[in-house]
Design a protein around this motif. Structure first.
Motif, mmCIF file in Angstrom:
data_model
loop_
_atom_site.group_PDB
_atom_site.id
_atom_site.type_symbol
_atom_site.label_atom_id
_atom_site.label_comp_id
_atom_site.label_asym_id
_atom_site.label_seq_id
_atom_site.Cartn_x
_atom_site.Cartn_y
_atom_site.Cartn_z
ATOM 1 N N MET A 1 -28.898 8.871 42.253
ATOM 2 C CA MET A 1 -29.072 7.451 42.003
ATOM 3 C C MET A 1 -28.784 7.173 40.533
ATOM 4 S SD MET A 1 -32.440 5.201 42.759
ATOM 5 C CE MET A 1 -32.461 3.478 42.463
ATOM 6 N N ALA A 2 -28.011 6.171 40.246
ATOM 7 C CA ALA A 2 -27.670 5.798 38.883
ATOM 8 C C ALA A 2 -28.871 5.155 38.187
ATOM 9 C CB ALA A 2 -26.503 4.814 38.888
ATOM 10 N N ASP A 3 -28.953 5.349 36.859
ATOM 11 C CA ASP A 3 -30.002 4.686 36.089
ATOM 12 C C ASP A 3 -29.805 3.181 36.153
ATOM 13 O OD1 ASP A 3 -31.355 6.992 35.086
ATOM 14 O OD2 ASP A 3 -29.678 7.308 33.714
ATOM 15 N N ARG A 4 -30.902 2.443 36.273
ATOM 16 C CA ARG A 4 -30.859 0.987 36.387
ATOM 17 C C ARG A 4 -31.837 0.362 35.413
ATOM 18 N NH1 ARG A 4 -26.372 -0.257 38.716
ATOM 19 N NH2 ARG A 4 -26.016 0.846 40.636
ATOM 20 N N ASN A 5 -31.585 -0.902 35.054
ATOM 21 C CA ASN A 5 -32.542 -1.621 34.232
ATOM 22 C C ASN A 5 -33.628 -2.212 35.128
ATOM 23 O OD1 ASN A 5 -31.672 -4.152 35.280
ATOM 24 N ND2 ASN A 5 -30.106 -4.345 33.689
ATOM 25 N N VAL A 6 -34.611 -2.874 34.539
ATOM 26 C CA VAL A 6 -35.743 -3.383 35.319
ATOM 27 C C VAL A 6 -35.341 -4.473 36.310
ATOM 28 C CG1 VAL A 6 -37.471 -2.761 33.609
ATOM 29 C CG2 VAL A 6 -36.429 -5.032 33.519
ATOM 30 N N LEU A 7 -34.171 -5.042 36.133
ATOM 31 C CA LEU A 7 -33.686 -6.070 37.060
ATOM 32 C C LEU A 7 -32.768 -5.491 38.129
ATOM 33 C CD1 LEU A 7 -32.943 -8.885 34.441
ATOM 34 C CD2 LEU A 7 -35.003 -8.570 35.847
ATOM 35 N N GLY A 8 -32.571 -4.164 38.089
ATOM 36 C CA GLY A 8 -31.735 -3.506 39.082
ATOM 37 C C GLY A 8 -30.282 -3.386 38.686
ATOM 38 N N GLY A 9 -29.923 -3.911 37.538
ATOM 39 C CA GLY A 9 -28.542 -3.847 37.082
ATOM 40 C C GLY A 9 -28.247 -2.567 36.318
ATOM 41 N N SER A 10 -27.010 -2.419 35.928
ATOM 42 C CA SER A 10 -26.600 -1.246 35.153
ATOM 43 C C SER A 10 -27.186 -1.293 33.755
ATOM 44 C CB SER A 10 -25.075 -1.195 35.052
ATOM 45 O OG SER A 10 -24.512 -1.077 36.333
ATOM 46 N N LEU A 11 -27.441 -0.116 33.191
ATOM 47 C CA LEU A 11 -27.902 -0.055 31.812
ATOM 48 C C LEU A 11 -26.774 -0.451 30.883
ATOM 49 C CD1 LEU A 11 -29.891 3.312 31.711
ATOM 50 C CD2 LEU A 11 -30.809 0.988 31.823
ATOM 51 N N GLU A 12 -27.129 -1.132 29.813
ATOM 52 C CA GLU A 12 -26.161 -1.515 28.795
ATOM 53 C C GLU A 12 -26.410 -0.678 27.551
ATOM 54 O OE1 GLU A 12 -26.322 -5.692 28.025
ATOM 55 O OE2 GLU A 12 -26.263 -6.211 30.144
#
Length: 78
Positions: A1-12
């Motif tokens: 599973m890819a790392d995600r931000n708290v909103l479920g989007g991709s990390l920036e």
């Protein structure tokens, strides 16, 4: 599973000068080697830094032995 931000989007990218993150990749990626779970990137205010200092969490003093400069508050729009 890819790392995600708290909103479920991709990390920036977050910190590039200096490079931050547990893996020093500029992102909040982490893995089993990171026993402290260093997965936070934040824009902070002076009030936040003052509060942290008042409860014993000094985020304003540089710790070059760990490769971290001091934090400073954002004074303009983020």
């Amino acid at each position: 599973m890819a790392d995600r931000n708290v909103l479920g989007g991709s990390l920036e990218m977050c910190g590039t000068d200096p490079v931050t993150g547990f893996y020093r990749d500029g992102c909040c990626t982490s893995g089993p080697e990171d026993l402290g779970s260093h997965t936070i990137c934040a824009v902070v205010t002076a009030e936040f830094l003052e509060h942290q200092m008042s409860i014993g969490n000094d985020l304003t003093t540089a710790m070059p032995q760990f490769g971290f400069p001091d934090w400073f508050p954002v004074t303009g729009g983020a």
